[in-house]
Design a protein around this motif. Sequence first.
Motif, PDB file in Angstrom:
ATOM      1  N   TYR A  13       0.732  -1.144   0.103  1.00  0.00           N
ATOM      2  CA  TYR A  13      -0.090   0.143   0.138  1.00  0.00           C
ATOM      3  C   TYR A  13       0.922   1.131  -0.172  1.00  0.00           C
ATOM      4  O   TYR A  13       0.625   2.144  -0.636  1.00  0.00           O
ATOM      5  CB  TYR A  13      -0.768   0.029   1.376  1.00  0.00           C
ATOM      6  N   GLU A  14       2.204   1.395   0.737  1.00  0.00           N
ATOM      7  CA  GLU A  14       2.823   2.366   0.551  1.00  0.00           C
ATOM      8  C   GLU A  14       3.129   2.773  -0.618  1.00  0.00           C
ATOM      9  O   GLU A  14       3.452   4.057  -0.972  1.00  0.00           O
ATOM     10  CB  GLU A  14       4.199   2.019   1.676  1.00  0.00           C
ATOM     11  N   ILE A  15       3.708   1.889  -1.407  1.00  0.00           N
ATOM     12  CA  ILE A  15       4.250   1.971  -2.952  1.00  0.00           C
ATOM     13  C   ILE A  15       2.873   2.391  -3.734  1.00  0.00           C
ATOM     14  O   ILE A  15       2.989   3.191  -4.481  1.00  0.00           O
ATOM     15  CB  ILE A  15       4.990   0.470  -3.525  1.00  0.00           C
ATOM     16  N   ALA A  16       1.802   1.772  -3.615  1.00  0.00           N
ATOM     17  CA  ALA A  16       0.464   2.133  -4.246  1.00  0.00           C
ATOM     18  C   ALA A  16       0.192   3.533  -4.116  1.00  0.00           C
ATOM     19  O   ALA A  16      -0.137   4.372  -4.936  1.00  0.00           O
ATOM     20  CB  ALA A  16      -0.647   1.197  -3.993  1.00  0.00           C
ATOM     21  N   ARG A  17       0.369   4.054  -3.070  1.00  0.00           N
ATOM     22  CA  ARG A  17       0.120   5.442  -2.572  1.00  0.00           C
ATOM     23  C   ARG A  17       0.976   6.258  -3.260  1.00  0.00           C
ATOM     24  O   ARG A  17       0.745   7.604  -3.599  1.00  0.00           O
ATOM     25  CB  ARG A  17       0.106   5.565  -1.192  1.00  0.00           C
ATOM     26  N   GLN A  18       2.180   5.843  -3.958  1.00  0.00           N
ATOM     27  CA  GLN A  18       3.028   6.668  -4.604  1.00  0.00           C
ATOM     28  C   GLN A  18       2.712   6.766  -5.906  1.00  0.00           C
ATOM     29  O   GLN A  18       3.355   7.808  -6.706  1.00  0.00           O
ATOM     30  CB  GLN A  18       4.426   6.285  -4.370  1.00  0.00           C
ATOM     31  N   ARG A  41       1.532 -12.301  -7.311  1.00  0.00           N
ATOM     32  CA  ARG A  41       0.108 -12.702  -6.954  1.00  0.00           C
ATOM     33  C   ARG A  41      -0.167 -12.401  -5.448  1.00  0.00           C
ATOM     34  O   ARG A  41      -1.224 -11.858  -5.357  1.00  0.00           O
ATOM     35  CB  ARG A  41       0.166 -14.248  -7.153  1.00  0.00           C
ATOM     36  N   MET A  42       0.827 -12.041  -4.694  1.00  0.00           N
ATOM     37  CA  MET A  42       0.654 -11.730  -3.349  1.00  0.00           C
ATOM     38  C   MET A  42       0.298 -10.319  -3.083  1.00  0.00           C
ATOM     39  O   MET A  42      -0.553  -9.862  -2.697  1.00  0.00           O
ATOM     40  CB  MET A  42       1.731 -12.034  -2.505  1.00  0.00           C
ATOM     41  N   VAL A  43       1.027  -9.509  -3.987  1.00  0.00           N
ATOM     42  CA  VAL A  43       0.516  -8.044  -4.315  1.00  0.00           C
ATOM     43  C   VAL A  43      -0.850  -7.956  -4.712  1.00  0.00           C
ATOM     44  O   VAL A  43      -1.627  -7.182  -4.407  1.00  0.00           O
ATOM     45  CB  VAL A  43       1.596  -7.347  -5.450  1.00  0.00           C
ATOM     46  N   GLY A  44      -1.240  -9.073  -5.759  1.00  0.00           N
ATOM     47  CA  GLY A  44      -2.904  -8.772  -6.390  1.00  0.00           C
ATOM     48  C   GLY A  44      -3.518  -9.156  -5.149  1.00  0.00           C
ATOM     49  O   GLY A  44      -4.563  -8.361  -5.159  1.00  0.00           O
ATOM     50  N   TRP A  45      -3.362  -9.934  -4.250  1.00  0.00           N
ATOM     51  CA  TRP A  45      -4.321 -10.208  -3.115  1.00  0.00           C
ATOM     52  C   TRP A  45      -4.116  -8.928  -1.927  1.00  0.00           C
ATOM     53  O   TRP A  45      -5.234  -8.598  -1.660  1.00  0.00           O
ATOM     54  CB  TRP A  45      -3.814 -11.493  -2.179  1.00  0.00           C
ATOM     55  N   ALA A  46      -3.130  -8.154  -1.982  1.00  0.00           N
ATOM     56  CA  ALA A  46      -3.260  -6.902  -1.232  1.00  0.00           C
ATOM     57  C   ALA A  46      -4.088  -5.984  -1.811  1.00  0.00           C
ATOM     58  O   ALA A  46      -4.816  -5.566  -1.152  1.00  0.00           O
ATOM     59  CB  ALA A  46      -1.637  -6.468  -1.212  1.00  0.00           C
ATOM     60  N   MET A  47      -3.940  -5.813  -3.084  1.00  0.00           N
ATOM     61  CA  MET A  47      -4.720  -5.019  -3.902  1.00  0.00           C
ATOM     62  C   MET A  47      -6.423  -5.311  -3.864  1.00  0.00           C
ATOM     63  O   MET A  47      -7.041  -4.384  -3.552  1.00  0.00           O
ATOM     64  CB  MET A  47      -4.436  -4.790  -5.452  1.00  0.00           C
ATOM     65  N   ASP A  55      -7.328   5.697   0.697  1.00  0.00           N
ATOM     66  CA  ASP A  55      -6.304   6.344   0.401  1.00  0.00           C
ATOM     67  C   ASP A  55      -5.203   5.442  -0.503  1.00  0.00           C
ATOM     68  O   ASP A  55      -4.102   5.679  -0.664  1.00  0.00           O
ATOM     69  CB  ASP A  55      -5.518   6.844   1.468  1.00  0.00           C
ATOM     70  N   VAL A  56      -5.570   4.008  -0.961  1.00  0.00           N
ATOM     71  CA  VAL A  56      -4.834   3.450  -1.748  1.00  0.00           C
ATOM     72  C   VAL A  56      -5.397   3.365  -3.027  1.00  0.00           C
ATOM     73  O   VAL A  56      -6.529   2.767  -3.264  1.00  0.00           O
ATOM     74  CB  VAL A  56      -4.841   1.936  -1.034  1.00  0.00           C
ATOM     75  N   PRO A  57      -4.775   3.820  -4.032  1.00  0.00           N
ATOM     76  CA  PRO A  57      -5.513   3.787  -5.508  1.00  0.00           C
ATOM     77  C   PRO A  57      -5.257   2.555  -6.369  1.00  0.00           C
ATOM     78  O   PRO A  57      -4.465   2.406  -7.156  1.00  0.00           O
ATOM     79  CB  PRO A  57      -4.702   5.048  -6.154  1.00  0.00           C
ATOM     80  N   ALA A  58      -5.962   1.579  -5.733  1.00  0.00           N
ATOM     81  CA  ALA A  58      -5.906   0.280  -6.306  1.00  0.00           C
ATOM     82  C   ALA A  58      -6.032   0.207  -7.767  1.00  0.00           C
ATOM     83  O   ALA A  58      -5.728  -0.562  -8.511  1.00  0.00           O
ATOM     84  CB  ALA A  58      -6.685  -0.759  -5.414  1.00  0.00           C
ATOM     85  N   HIS A  59      -7.075   1.179  -8.167  1.00  0.00           N
ATOM     86  CA  HIS A  59      -7.396   1.118  -9.807  1.00  0.00           C
ATOM     87  C   HIS A  59      -6.138   1.192 -10.542  1.00  0.00           C
ATOM     88  O   HIS A  59      -6.229   1.117 -11.882  1.00  0.00           O
ATOM     89  CB  HIS A  59      -8.134   2.067 -10.094  1.00  0.00           C
ATOM     90  N   ARG A  60      -5.039   1.939 -10.202  1.00  0.00           N
ATOM     91  CA  ARG A  60      -3.874   2.218 -10.756  1.00  0.00           C
ATOM     92  C   ARG A  60      -2.722   0.943 -10.790  1.00  0.00           C
ATOM     93  O   ARG A  60      -1.771   1.042 -11.415  1.00  0.00           O
ATOM     94  CB  ARG A  60      -3.151   3.198 -10.154  1.00  0.00           C
ATOM     95  N   VAL A  61      -3.313  -0.311 -10.384  1.00  0.00           N
ATOM     96  CA  VAL A  61      -2.342  -1.443 -10.418  1.00  0.00           C
ATOM     97  C   VAL A  61      -3.050  -2.584 -11.313  1.00  0.00           C
ATOM     98  O   VAL A  61      -4.302  -2.885 -11.069  1.00  0.00           O
ATOM     99  CB  VAL A  61      -2.169  -1.806  -9.077  1.00  0.00           C
ATOM    100  N   VAL A  62      -2.348  -2.987 -12.430  1.00  0.00           N
ATOM    101  CA  VAL A  62      -2.948  -3.786 -13.587  1.00  0.00           C
ATOM    102  C   VAL A  62      -1.836  -4.844 -13.623  1.00  0.00           C
ATOM    103  O   VAL A  62      -0.810  -4.775 -13.034  1.00  0.00           O
ATOM    104  CB  VAL A  62      -3.081  -2.991 -14.648  1.00  0.00           C
ATOM    105  N   ASN A  63      -2.159  -5.994 -14.653  1.00  0.00           N
ATOM    106  CA  ASN A  63      -1.192  -6.911 -14.764  1.00  0.00           C
ATOM    107  C   ASN A  63      -0.065  -6.321 -15.728  1.00  0.00           C
ATOM    108  O   ASN A  63      -0.276  -5.339 -16.318  1.00  0.00           O
ATOM    109  CB  ASN A  63      -1.861  -8.174 -15.259  1.00  0.00           C
ATOM    110  N   ARG A  64       0.882  -7.171 -15.988  1.00  0.00           N
ATOM    111  CA  ARG A  64       2.021  -6.818 -16.666  1.00  0.00           C
ATOM    112  C   ARG A  64       1.805  -6.216 -18.378  1.00  0.00           C
ATOM    113  O   ARG A  64       2.748  -5.908 -18.926  1.00  0.00           O
ATOM    114  CB  ARG A  64       2.952  -7.826 -16.551  1.00  0.00           C
ATOM    115  N   ASN A  65       0.734  -6.735 -18.667  1.00  0.00           N
ATOM    116  CA  ASN A  65       0.105  -6.311 -20.018  1.00  0.00           C
ATOM    117  C   ASN A  65      -0.669  -5.032 -20.129  1.00  0.00           C
ATOM    118  O   ASN A  65      -1.145  -4.986 -21.152  1.00  0.00           O
ATOM    119  CB  ASN A  65      -0.318  -7.632 -20.871  1.00  0.00           C
ATOM    120  N   GLY A  66      -0.766  -4.665 -18.889  1.00  0.00           N
ATOM    121  CA  GLY A  66      -1.910  -3.497 -18.958  1.00  0.00           C
ATOM    122  C   GLY A  66      -3.528  -3.774 -18.997  1.00  0.00           C
ATOM    123  O   GLY A  66      -4.171  -3.023 -19.177  1.00  0.00           O
ATOM    124  N   VAL A  67      -3.673  -5.146 -18.459  1.00  0.00           N
ATOM    125  CA  VAL A  67      -5.085  -5.414 -18.585  1.00  0.00           C
ATOM    126  C   VAL A  67      -5.602  -5.445 -17.057  1.00  0.00           C
ATOM    127  O   VAL A  67      -4.925  -5.613 -16.110  1.00  0.00           O
ATOM    128  CB  VAL A  67      -5.215  -6.975 -18.883  1.00  0.00           C
TER     129      VAL A  67
END
Length: 111
Positions: A13-18, A41-47, A55-67
């Motif tokens: 979450y600290e990274i996602a907030r950046q 995969r663990m990052v995906g579970w966190a998201m 305060d965590v912009p989870a919508h800005r985290v996608v898979n390695r191909n932008g999906v």
Amino acid sequence: MQKDNQNFFERVYEIARQIPEGRVTSYGAIARALGAGRSARMVGWAMNAAHNLEDVPAHRVVNRNGVLTGKHHFDGTNLMQQLLENEGIQVVDNQIVDFKKYFWEPDVSVQ
């Protein structure tokens, strides 16, 4: 949730907030920034667990191909896409158009 997972999730979450508005990153990029390159995969579970944290912009985290692989964890069928489009990112068929242009690499030296 185990304490180790809780600590890992908070570091994610600290990274996602950046992640800057109008940019995205991937689960794997966050994992690499944490020194846990094989833990995408663990990052995906966190998201997935972060969608109620305003305060965590989870919508800005996608898979390695932008999906938009995590879109089903957001309220409404297209909320993730709408949030990204509100930030100027075009999405077609659940994939970010010109993904490399919008990709943000976390700074591993900060962690």
